[in-house]
Design an enzyme around this catalytic site. Structure first.
Site, PDB file in Angstrom:
ATOM      1  N   GLU A 185       0.894  -0.999  -0.343  1.00 41.07           N
ATOM      2  CA  GLU A 185      -0.401  -0.064  -0.332  1.00 41.07           C
ATOM      3  C   GLU A 185       1.085   1.702   0.232  1.00 41.07           C
ATOM      4  O   GLU A 185       1.933   1.360   0.763  1.00 41.07           O
ATOM      5  CB  GLU A 185      -0.359  -0.076   0.964  1.00 41.07           C
ATOM      6  N   LYS A 234       1.712 -16.895  -1.257  1.00 42.84           N
ATOM      7  CA  LYS A 234       1.976 -15.611  -0.949  1.00 42.84           C
ATOM      8  C   LYS A 234       1.619 -15.509   1.205  1.00 42.84           C
ATOM      9  O   LYS A 234       1.818 -14.423   1.237  1.00 42.84           O
ATOM     10  CB  LYS A 234       0.082 -15.560  -1.392  1.00 42.84           C
ATOM     11  N   PHE A 286      17.757 -29.565   7.318  1.00 42.58           N
ATOM     12  CA  PHE A 286      17.577 -29.842   8.605  1.00 42.58           C
ATOM     13  C   PHE A 286      17.883 -29.209   9.761  1.00 42.58           C
ATOM     14  O   PHE A 286      17.897 -27.869   9.455  1.00 42.58           O
ATOM     15  CB  PHE A 286      18.740 -31.028   8.704  1.00 42.58           C
ATOM     16  N   CYS A 292      29.367 -22.184  16.285  1.00 44.66           N
ATOM     17  CA  CYS A 292      28.414 -20.768  15.959  1.00 44.66           C
ATOM     18  C   CYS A 292      26.859 -20.653  16.117  1.00 44.66           C
ATOM     19  O   CYS A 292      26.665 -19.754  17.382  1.00 44.66           O
ATOM     20  CB  CYS A 292      28.923 -20.114  14.691  1.00 44.66           C
ATOM     21  N   LYS A 348      27.688 -29.768   9.194  1.00 39.89           N
ATOM     22  CA  LYS A 348      27.220 -29.319   7.871  1.00 39.89           C
ATOM     23  C   LYS A 348      28.800 -30.177   6.384  1.00 39.89           C
ATOM     24  O   LYS A 348      29.536 -30.493   7.149  1.00 39.89           O
ATOM     25  CB  LYS A 348      27.812 -28.027   7.218  1.00 39.89           C
TER      26      LYS A 348
END
Length: 468
Positions: A185, A234, A286, A292, A348
Site C-alpha cells: 500500500e 503468498k 535439517f 557458532c 555440515k
C-alpha cells in the site's frame, strides 16, 4: 481438390482458441478494495477493457466516476484515464460482469477469525455467483484468484462450487488460476508494474497461457507452479516480512538497553548480501548446528535476559530447531527400520566438526531406542585416532560427544558409503554430496533426505524429506 490439413488444423485451433487471435481479453475484477482498484487501473493502462464489481455501491460509483475508493498514490489518475477512454466501468451485478468478460479476477476480503481461521464466506458467495453466470455463458471462461487463501482453496472451494453451480467442468469449460499479488500500500502501482516476481498456478495449459499473456507486458518470465504452491507462497512472503520486522525490532530493543544504536547495527547487517540478505539458509532442510549458531543464539538470549529485554522470536529459535530434529526422528521411527544408515555426521559438509551436530543428536536418540547404526562422513575416518585425537570439547546443553558416544562412533563409521547403504534398512542423509547422490539414485531402500539431494519425482515411493 487438394486437402490442406495444416490449414484446417490452424482454422480449428483459432475456432477453439479465440485467445490466440483476440488482442486483449476483457477482464472483470471482483472486489474493489486496494488490490482490486489498483488492478482495474493498471490493467486498463495495459489496454484491457475492465468491469469492476463490488457489493458496495459507493465503491462502484467511485470507480465509475474515475475516483479512487481509497488513498493510493497515482491510482486516481489511472482510473480517470481508463474511464475517459471507456476502458473502465463498474457494477454491482457480478453475473453481468462475468457474462461481458473473458477473465474474472477475484480480490475479495478473506479476514481471519480470532482463532486464525480464514473466513471464506465472501469467496464462497463469489464462486456461486460466477458459477450461476457461467451456466448461461458460452465459451471458455477463466477465474483468477489474487486474495490470500489457505492452500487448497482454489481447487477446493472455488473449483467445486463453480462446477456445481455452472454444471460445467474445470479445464474443459472454465479454467482457474491463483496469481498472488505482492503490492505494498502506498506504492502499489509501482509494484504492479515492476513486480518482484509473477507466480502463476493454473489448472490447465490454456489458462496458463492466457494469464501469462495478461502479465507479459510487466513480466515476460513468470514462475509457473502448482496452484497450491502459489497459494502457499503468498502466505510465506508475508510471514517472512513479519519475521524480519520482529527480528529487527528485537535487535533494536536489546541494542538500546546497552546504549547501542540498533539502526546502525542493522544497517551494517544489511550490507551482507552473501549470507544475511540472500537465499542462503532459506531452504527447508535439517536443523542448524555447529560451533557458532547454537551457542550464539543462547548467548544472545541470555544477554537479553540479563538486560531484562523480552525477545520472544529469538527465544523460540532453539525450540524450532529441536522440532526439526523431532520431525526427522518421527520419519525414521515410522519406517519400522532396525538398522539405520547415516550419510553425514558433521553439522555440515566439508568439515569434521561434530559440535552440536543435529546428526549426532539423531545418533544419540536412535541408540537410546535400541537401534543399530552404520554411518559415513566424507571428512571423518573410522580410525580411532581420527576422533579420539581431537581436543576434548566442552559439554553442551543439548548434544555432544560424550566419552561413551565417542568410543561407539568409531564402531559405526565405515570407510565406504556404499557399504553403509548396502548394510542398512533405511538411509538417513544429511549432506548434499555428489557421491551420496549417485549412490542413492540407484537404491531401492527408503531414503530420508534432509539435504534435498534429488527431486522427489525421481523417487516418488521411497524418498522422504522434512520439508518436501
Amino acid at each position: 481438390m487438394i486437402r490442406n490439413d495444416a490449414a484446417i488444423k490452424r482454422r480449428k485451433a483459432v475456432e477453439f482458441e479465440p485467445w490466440l487471435t483476440a488482442p486483449k481479453p476483457s477482464i472483470s475484477v471482483v472486489g474493489l478494495g486496494y488490490v482490486g482498484a489498483v488492478t482495474c487501473g493498471c490493467l486498463s493502462e495495459l489496454g484491457h477493457r475492465i468491469v469492476g464489481v463490488d457489493i458496495d455501491p459507493e465503491k462502484v460509483t467511485s470507480i465509475e466516476n474515475g475516483q479512487s475508493p481509497m488513498h493510493e498514490n497515482g491510482l486516481e489518475t489511472l482510473l480517470k484515464r481508463g474511464v475517459s477512454a471507456r476502458r473502465i466501468e463498474a457494477t454491482t451485478d457480478l453475473g453481468a460482469a462475468v457474462a461481458e468478460s473473458d477473465v474474472t479476477f477475484v480480490s475479495v476480503g478473506t479476514p481471519t477469525a480470532h482463532d486464525g481461521s480464514c473466513d471464506l464466506s465472501g469467496l464462497v458467495a463469489v464462486a456461486k455467483a460466477i458459477g450461476t453466470a457461467l451456466r448461461k455463458k458460452l465459451g471458455f471462461h477463466i477465474v483468477v484468484l489474487r486474495c490470500s487463501v489457505p492452500p487448497g482453496t482454489t481447487q477446493g472451494v472455488m473449483a467445486q462450487r463453480i462446477a456445481k453451480w455452472s454444471g460445467k467442468s474445470l479445464g474443459t469449460d472454465f479454467g482457474l488460476a491463483f496469481v498472488p499479488e505482492f503490492l505494498r500500500e502506498g506504492v502499489a502501482i509501482a509494484d504492479f508494474n515492476a513486480p518482484p516476481k509473477t507466480v502463476i498456478g493454473a489448472s490447465d495449459a490454456r489458462t496458463r497461457e492466457v494469464v501469462s499473456r495478461i502479465f507479459r507486458p510487466i513480466d515476460n518470465c513468470p514462475i509457473f507452479t502448482e496452484i497450491e504452491t502459489a497459494e502457499m507462497v503468498k502466505y510465506v512472503d508475508n510471514v517472512w516480512h513479519a519475521t524480519k520486522v520482529s527480528f529487527a525490532n528485537e535487535v533494536g530493543r536489546l541494542a538500546k538497553s546497552m546504549q547501542i544504536d540498533g539502526r546502525a547495527v542493522m544497517d551494517i547487517f544489511c550490507r551482507d548480501t552473501k549470507l544475511n540478505l540472500s537465499p542462503y539458509y532459506l531452504k527447508p532442510g535439517f536443523a542448524y548446528g555447529g560451533s557458532c549458531l547454537p551457542k550464539e543464539v543462547r548467548a544472545f538470549a541470555h544477554l537479553a535476559a540479563q538486560q531484562g529485554v523480552e525477545l520472544p522470536l529469538v527465544n523460540s529459535l532453539a525450540k524450532s530447531n529441536e522440532a526439526q530434529i523431532d520431525a526427522a526422528m518421527s520419519l525414521i521411527r515410522a519406517s519400522g527400520a532396525h538398522r539405520v544408515g547415516i550419510l553425514g555426521l558433521a553439522f555440515k559438509p566439508g568439515t569434521d566438526d561434530l559440535r552440536e551436530s543435529p546428526a549426532v543428536e539423531i545418533v544419540t536418540r536412535l541408540l537410546d531406542c535400541g537401534m543399530d547404526i552404520v554411518a559415513h562422513d566424507h571428512c571423518l575416518s573410522p580410525k580411532p585416532c581420527a576422533i579420539a585425537a581431537k581436543p576434548a570439547r566442552p559439554k553442551r546443553p543439548r548434544v555432544g560427544l560424550s566419552d561413551e558416544l565417542d568410543a561407539r562412533l568409531d564402531g559405526m563409521l565405515l570407510a565406504d558409503p556404499a557399504e553403509v547403504v548396502k548394510s542398512c534398512d533405511i538411509v538417513f542423509v544429511t549432506h548434499d554430496l555428489p557421491r551420496y547422490r549417485d549412490l542413492l539414485g540407484d537404491t531401492r531402500k527408503l531414503v530420508i533426505d534432509v539435504a534435498r539431494l534429488m527431486d522427489k519425482t525421481s523417487r516418488p515411493h521411497s524418498y522422504e524429506g522434512i520439508g518436501w
